[in-house]
Structures are given as C-alpha cells and as structure tokens.
Design an enzyme around this catalytic site. Sequence first.
Site, short mmCIF file in Angstrom:
data_model
loop_
_atom_site.label_atom_id
_atom_site.label_comp_id
_atom_site.label_asym_id
_atom_site.label_seq_id
_atom_site.Cartn_x
_atom_site.Cartn_y
_atom_site.Cartn_z
N ASP A 217 -56.03 35.67 -68.43
CA ASP A 217 -55.76 34.34 -68.99
C ASP A 217 -56.65 34.02 -70.19
OD1 ASP A 217 -54.57 31.70 -68.91
OD2 ASP A 217 -56.42 30.95 -68.04
N ASP B 232 -61.36 37.50 -60.00
CA ASP B 232 -62.05 38.62 -60.67
C ASP B 232 -63.53 38.75 -60.31
OD1 ASP B 232 -62.96 36.38 -61.98
OD2 ASP B 232 -62.41 37.04 -63.99
N ASP B 233 -64.08 37.75 -59.59
CA ASP B 233 -65.50 37.84 -59.24
C ASP B 233 -65.69 38.11 -57.74
OD1 ASP B 233 -64.71 35.41 -58.25
OD2 ASP B 233 -66.26 34.22 -59.26
N ASP C 195 -57.09 24.26 -55.41
CA ASP C 195 -57.51 24.63 -54.04
C ASP C 195 -57.72 23.39 -53.17
OD1 ASP C 195 -59.66 24.12 -55.74
OD2 ASP C 195 -60.96 25.67 -54.91
N SER D 190 -67.14 26.28 -62.20
CA SER D 190 -67.86 25.33 -61.32
C SER D 190 -69.37 25.32 -61.58
CB SER D 190 -67.59 25.68 -59.86
OG SER D 190 -68.18 26.93 -59.54
#
Length: 328
Positions: free
Chosen positions: A25, A93-94, A172, A203
């Site tokens: 993205d 991805d983390d 979420d 975040s």
Amino acid sequence: VRRCLDKLLRYRPSAQRFPIIVSQDCGHAETARVIASYGDAVAHIRQPDLGEIPVPAEHRKFQGYYKIARHYRWALGQVFRSFRYRAAIVVEDDLEVAPDFFEYFQAAFPLLLADRSLWCVSAWNDNGKEQMVDVARAELLYRTDFFPGLGWLLLAELWDELEPKWPRAFWDDWMRQPEQRRDRSCIRPEVSRTMTFGRKGVSHGQFFDQYLKFIKLNDRFVPFTRLDLSYLRKEAYERSFLAEVYAAPEVRVEELQGNRRRELGAVRLQYSGRDSFKAFAKALGLMDDLKSGVPRAGYRGVVSFVYRGRRVYLAPPADWAGYDPSWS
C-alpha cells in the site's frame, strides 16, 4: 517484510494450499524490491489509490488509520473477488509466525466452516506474556468473544457480510462492535502463534513496550490436525469451560498476590463491574481495556490466564447477563 515472509515461507507446508499474496500500500520502492526478490514464491499486488483521504479536522492525526482501512478493504476484495479464494489468513507485515502456524489454521478451518457461532480464528492471545501462559500446554485453545486479529482466518462469506459496510477507519475496533460481532466468537490459542516486532507504526508503539514485546511466541510444534478439537464447538465448550470456571474456588486478589492458598490449584477471582474488572486486571498485569464491553481474550466475561504458576479465571458472577457496551 523480509522478516515476515522468510518465516511464512520457511514454515509453509504447501504452496498449493497456502499461496501467499503480498498486498503493498505504501508505494515504497525499496519495499517493492524486497517483495519482488521472492519471485514466483509470492503474488505481489499493489493498492492503486495512494492519495490522501479527506478526514474530519479532529482526525487529521489519524490519517494513517483511514489509509489502513482503505487498504484492508481493497486487499480483501482482491483475495475474495478477483482471486476468488474460499478463505484467507490475514498477516500484517510486522508479524513473525510460529513453526505450527499453518498447522493450527489448517486444523481450525473445518471448525470455522461447521460452527456458525464462530466468525474467525486468531493466532493471538492478548494476555500471552510468557509468565501468564502455560507453555507446557501449547495445544490448549479457547473460544473468545474478543476479536484478537494479529494473524487471523476468515471465510469469504464473512467478507460478503462486512464489505458493504466496511468502515473508513479503525477497522479492528469496528469489528469488535456488537453490530458486527453479532454474538459470534473466535478461536484463540493459550500460547500465541504470532508475535509482533513492529514498534514503529501508525499507533506509535501504543501497548508495544508494556505488553506486545513480551508476548511469548510458541516454539513447539503441535500436531493440531491430529487432535480432536470438537471441545471448541459452542455447546460442548459452554458445558465444560464454564463448569470448570465456576467450580474453581473463589479467592481474593490479595491472596493471589501474596501467593497464598496454593493448595487450591485453579482459582477464580470474581469481579462485579467495570471498575473492579479494571482494578483486578491492572493489579495482575492483564490488559485492562475493554472494547464494546468485552475484555481482551474474554469469553462470556471470563478471562483465563496464569498467575505465579497457577491457572486463574477472572470471571463475572455465574448469573452473568451479557456484555455492557458502555464499559470501555
């Protein structure tokens, strides 16, 4: 991305059964090069709209959350509409995955298909710090009313339901609202099958230093596909799990903290309302935030964890009447 993909590819038992689609993205060239370096081992797709999103003035600092929601909508749309897959496991991805990550999802998949009271399977235990889980019982799974995310499986039918009303941001927490959850549960493990190494992100490391970096990643392969998981079906689970919880003798928080009454084995700590739940959770090192009234990892208000080597159930009274969405 490399750290995430290397583990997924190392543990993947079958390229046919688990094709990997990487949805990018950010438009970041170096990231694109890394993804391209895997060649045919992964499919690389790119979210086409990288523009800024108009947001209310008070949400300017939350622009990133709007972009994330836009990306999820697009990427899941590709997986279910263009690729036409029946189900998908979402991995950020983390995340780093455990050796039995795929085995876990493969075993839980039939359960998700068969039990309509379930809407996802998650690899994550929100209270999965090493000292708060029983690492000797890595095969133990639970139902939870809290949507954990962080490596989770959903069916195409769920996407059919969610896509038309997908939110513009904070997807979420939106999933955790009663209107979306509709009294359904997720499966989650005692010992997490993912861990996050992403301290930097939208975040800004919220929760990372206090909780997330301490989550224990399972390191012992459990042959889930050879185990009987029928205990997780709603009727069976409510019979056995709730009986276990309310048969456990009740103790006071001071007795737990003082390591007293060891002879009792598994014990129950009863909370009476939002404030007592939060006070007990804080005192014992649990995550104390509630989303639409649901505690992290909770099932029918009960949170199961290990404290000083013994099983504890932080539970509401036995006549629990349901979640109160005003608890937050």
